[in-house]
Every structure is written in C-alpha cells, then in structure tokens.
Design an enzyme around this catalytic site. Sequence first.
Site, short mmCIF file in Angstrom:
data_model
loop_
_atom_site.label_atom_id
_atom_site.label_comp_id
_atom_site.label_asym_id
_atom_site.label_seq_id
_atom_site.Cartn_x
_atom_site.Cartn_y
_atom_site.Cartn_z
N ASP A 82 0.87 -1.16 0.00
CA ASP A 82 0.00 0.00 0.00
C ASP A 82 0.92 1.22 0.00
O ASP A 82 2.10 1.13 0.34
CB ASP A 82 -0.96 0.00 1.20
CG ASP A 82 -2.18 0.89 0.93
OD1 ASP A 82 -2.11 1.74 0.02
OD2 ASP A 82 -3.21 0.74 1.62
C1 BGC Z 1 -5.07 3.24 0.07
C2 BGC Z 1 -5.13 2.32 -1.14
C3 BGC Z 1 -4.96 3.13 -2.40
C4 BGC Z 1 -3.63 3.87 -2.32
C5 BGC Z 1 -3.32 4.68 -3.55
C6 BGC Z 1 -3.84 4.13 0.04
O1 BGC Z 1 -3.94 5.12 1.01
O2 BGC Z 1 -5.09 2.48 1.25
O3 BGC Z 1 -6.36 1.63 -1.14
O4 BGC Z 1 -5.03 2.30 -3.52
O5 BGC Z 1 -3.68 4.75 -1.21
O6 BGC Z 1 -4.15 5.79 -3.67
#
Ligand code: BGC
Length: 739
Positions: free
Chosen positions: A280
């Site tokens: 993530d």
């Molecule tokens: C989220 C993800 C997301 C990523 C990119 C993170 O904060 O948990 O689900 O895909 O950001 O935006």
Amino acid sequence: MKIIKMDHERILIRDLVIILIISIFVSGTLFAFQRTGEEKNKLQLTKKEAARIDSIVKAMSLEEKIAMLHGNGIFTSAGVKRFGIDDLKYSDGPHGVREDTELNSFKPAKTTLDSSTFFPTGSALAATWNQELALKYGKALGWETRMRGKDVILGPAINITRIPVGGRTFEYMSEDPLLNSRLAVNYVKGVQSNGVAACVKHYAANNQETNRGTVNVEMDERTLREIYLPAFKSAITEGNALSIMTAYNKFRGSYCSENDYLLNKILFGEWGFNGIVISDWGGTHSTVNCALNGLDVEMGSFRKVYFADSLFKAVKDGKVPEKVIEGKVKRILGVMILTQKNRVDKLSGAVSTAENNKVAYDVASQSIVLVKNSNNLLPINTNEIKKIAVIGDNAMHKHATGGFGAGVKARYEVTPLEGLRNKIGKNVQLQVVHGYNPSYDTINYKKFQKVPSDKPDQNLIKEAVEAAKNSDVAIIFAGTNHDVETEATDRKSLALPYGQDELIKAVSEANPKTIVCVVAGAPTDMNRTLSSAGAVLYTWFNGSQAGNAVADVLLGNVNPSGKMPFTFPADLNQTPAQYLNTFPGKDLTANYLEGILVGYRWYDTKAIVPQICFGFGLSYTTFDYSGIRVAKNVVGKNEAVKFSLNIKNSGTKTGYETVQVYVSKVNSAVKRAEKELKAFKKVLVPAGKSVKVNFDLNASDLAYFDEQKHNWVVEPGDYIFAAGSSSKDLRSRTTITIQ
Ligand code: BGC
C-alpha cells in the site's frame, strides 16, 4: 529520492534485436485487441512469453532489475525501456478509474481526458447480491481502465466489514466471507477479461482505519481461514487476480508488507500466486524483510525508498540473493507483458459508453434496499399526487469525490433530484428545500476528518416542515457523505450527522407520507428514522446513475431487490468489537477476540436482536417458498450436495428475490456460529409465476478449519439447511446427513 542510474550505454546488438521483435509483437496485438469475454482472455503467459521473460532477465543488470521494484511515480513503476517494456501504470479503484495525478504526487494533473464512470461503491455492489452484475461491473471497469491507458486497477477492496463505523465500509463489500468471495471473483474476472490486471486489496486484516499504519492485528488461525482470507483466496485461485496489495497494518507482529506467513507461506505457497505483490502507498517498512518475505513493488514511498539503493546494497552484501530479485522481476515482467499488449495508448475517451452506463444503472437499481414500507406508501403513484417536497442536502449532493482516498472524477453524476426530474413527468411539482446543513464542529481533525456537527438547523427544519405540509408526499434524502465516511479515519458513532433525526421526525409528523432515502455506504443508526418515517430506502453511494436508479425505485419503474450486505446494530455496543472492547485495540494491538463470530454470526449465536439483520430487504411483491427438495439426504464427505426449491411470486409485480441458504450443524463437536451463509442466488420471478432454483454445493463447503490438523475438516453428522429471504426470515428447512 535517489533512483539508481541505469547504464544505458551498454546496450548490446542482441538486445536491439529483442526490442525489434517485442515492438512488432506489441503493435501487432494492439490492433488485435477487442472487448472479449473472460473465457478468451485469461491473462496467462504463453510458453513463448515466459521464454522471452527468461531471456530479458538474463540480459538485465542488477540496477535495471531493482529499478523495477519501486514506484517511479505516484502511480507508475518502471519497465525496461531497452526491451520495449514500458512502465506499469496503476490507477486507483475500486469504483472507477481515478483522475490522473501529477507524476510524483496525488495532486490532480488537471487534464481533460481523465474522467470516467463513477460506479456504485463496494457496499452497493454487495447489496445487489448479484454475481452476474459483479462480472459486468468488473468488465465495465476493466474497459474504462484500458481506455484510460492504465494497466492495473487498484480494486476490488475486499476486507471484511468487521466494525460498522469503519471508514472504508463503503469501499468494502460485506461482513460475510461467501458473499465477499463470490463478488470478488466475478469483479476480478470481469476486470481481467478486458486485458488489465485487478489488484485485490488490502491483504490482510485491514478492518479499521484507526491506527491502521501501526496497529497489530491478532486473531486465531481458524478465524483467519474462515472469515478474513476466503475472498482473497478465491480472488487469487479462482479469479486469477494478477496483483495484490498488502495492508498497512501488522499481522501477528509483522507488517503485512513483510509478513512471511501471509505472503510466502499462504499467498505464494498455498495458493500458488504468480502475480505481483505491491505495498500500500507508503506501507513498506524494511528492505531485507520485505524482499525476503514476498513484497515485489514498493509503492508510494517518497522519502524512504527501501526497494532502491538499500536493496541494491543488500543484494551486494549477500543479504538478499539475486535469485529472489529475479523472481520478482519475472513476475512483474509477466504482468507488464500480459497487460501492455492490450494497452490503448491514445486516450480514446471511450468511457461512460451506453453499455457501461447501463451497468452502473443496473447495479445501482438492484442495490437499493427497501427497509420499510408502511401501508404500501411506495411506490409513489404519480397519478394520485400533484406535489412532492424534496428535502435534504443529499438530494443535490454528489459523492464521486470528497474525503480522503478513493474517488472518481465522474464523467457525470445524476443526483436524486435530477433523477426525479428526469422521471417524474410534467404533472407533478417538486418543491426543493435543504432540510439540513452539512456543517462541522472540527475541520481537519487528524488532517482528514471533519467531525460533523450533530446540531440541527431549526430554520431549515421549519422550511422543510412547511414544504412537507403543503405536499402530497415528502421525500427526505438523508445520510452521510465522504466528509463523514472516508479512508484513514473511522466514524465516532452511527448517528446520522447534522441533526437529521430531528428533521426526519418533524417532517414525518407534518406529513405521514414521508419517505426517507438514506444515502450512505455503511450502517447508520436507523432507530428514529424507522420509527418516524412511513417508508425507508437505503440507497448507498450509488455512482453516476444513482439519481435515475432511486427515482425509478420510488416511482415503481424498478421493484427494489437489494439486501443488506451487513448487519445494522441497534446500538454500537451490541457489536462484537465494541462489546468485547477490542476496537480500536489496546497498546496498538487489536485482538479479534470475537473470533469467527463476525457480523450476523455474532448476533445470531448470542441471541442479540440487531436493528436490521444481514440479508434483509423488502420488495413491492411477495415471494412464497416451497419445501427444499434434496437429491440425496445422506452424502459422503467428498460428494455433491444438491437441492432445489420453488419460489413463487405471489404478488402482482415482477421482481428479483435473493434466495439465501444458511447452514447449521446439529450437535457440533466444535464451536460454531448458529448458522452460516453457504449459498445464495438472485432470481427474477415474473408476477404470478414460479421459478425453480437449483443449488449445487459440495460437502467440503461445510468444512471448518481445524487448527490442530491445520486443515479443513468436514464433521460428519446432521446439517440443517434453511432457505429464506434474509438471515432472520427462513422459510424452508431440511436436514442433510454427511457420512
Ligand atoms: C489506500 C489504497 C490506495 C492507495 C493509492 C492508500 O492510502 O489504502 O487503497 O489504492 O492509497 O491511492
């Protein structure tokens, strides 16, 4: 950020030849790309492609390999240009292709070709209980991902909704592992049928936003296997998802991005995963542990890059074998080759096609849950009325963006008010008033969250009451929005914000024909709404077609068929996590003490009456269930369990019914939930007609996870199969014995 420099001078003639061959291949298949069914495009490497990957990796320097293992932009990771392999382009999902951003930040790129369809969010899709629609949803989303020139869509988001106040409940699907799995598999297959990779997230146990970057989740093995992993497992083993995103939290003491058990042992070892594991954004915390324990690509790290220079050094120091790096590069190349051959380079803008608009509409209209309908107040008969009071900010509010995280620059979004105007005809007048004012006590609390005020605006209530008195029917569009439900924070309570309960009560007293449409992605406290309003619809964050869908349900053009994908507690303290005081955890540890008793499994087993039970949803018609007919009453452990029943539409309107089959073990030797959903099917039953619904299970579907044996075990004995319209409305039962 120091990025490792590549030695571009050392390009060999042999490599140039390979570039030529790959270029011919890429351009050749680009034109061959078409919108195929998932059967045709399994996104699996051919032997030739696998051999090409081997030869590319052999020719690559360590610098080049490591350059592929971290983001080289906020939503890109590097390919190998000298072999004609472009960067991998990711886009946020899960309910639409996110707007383009600046290369190195989340700031919008401010281009004009980056809009797309805003599809209903995860909980809405789950409320349809419709697997075919999930497949169509995935296809439409995959198509738009492709049309926007991206290779990977960051969805589906499939963490179990363990706590009703969870900030991302609207993105996630359900509290039930079977419903979650079936929808996830179809979503993934649909996305990948259009030649782009799905990325299932967030693996695993990211069930709260509070302290999500530091909290350590503890749970027993059986709970992990029976509740939290099934959807991930099916998405990988059955859906063939090409990528997976690790969660921010720790699991049993180590971060999910460096979790040997979750990644090496289960994902790669048990499930045979062959795609890529990405972190993530900013969720990587080490170099050697992440590299050895299964992470492939570090995404979203700006200041500390663990998978660049420090990884290069770790390989040189012998702490990470180069073979491990090569394994990662091979799998990344695999995803690049499989997706880039379908890439549409020119932004064609072919989003929100008629077909995709229909998918958005169908999901929205099948997701809406009719929760209450006193005296058949709904559907509204427009021949009998002249004036409707349309009340509430959510009549006009758009929900494609807002809050933190997942959002879509919607090509268009039809609000409920616009939907009503589109559908109502000229003879009915709409009087529109605001009813409540989304105001906040604290803005920018913890940077993201605005704490909503719970104070009603008396002037707006007065105006709404007047409008309701002077109308035949009042419709209040109540609920939340993305300032209230958002990533990175959990709600403080279930209450409808901005004092809406008082508004609903006052308007319902002024006009008994008051209908409340709740626009929200998660459970809210419906106590007072249910006791005051004549009719209640739960209408979700329902995407670009939200307004048309809710108008059609209100006016009876669509018979509502949504069913709740999670339980609504009567009080937050009823929920297992609150009751056992395990949310948000102590000393940064969330111990899931309720074990397998998540959602309705808890309420049923503990005999607690919730406000709205799992699987609940009314219709404008009625369905009669016949007795279950079983092929064989006694079956072996490896045999099929087949049964059927007839559903009769005994009313006057054609409608969908979702037949839910729950199973309970009689005198189980192990602890079990009172019952578990084991099958479901959504069927269209014409008015006055019957439909036969067949179920085809295996005895192995009844297995529990035995911690001692570390395996699934089918306990012999009697199982009660109960079919019905919700988890509390079981109409037909039979007993099947497993030998
Ligand atoms: C989220 C993800 C997301 C990523 C990119 C993170 O904060 O948990 O689900 O895909 O950001 O935006």
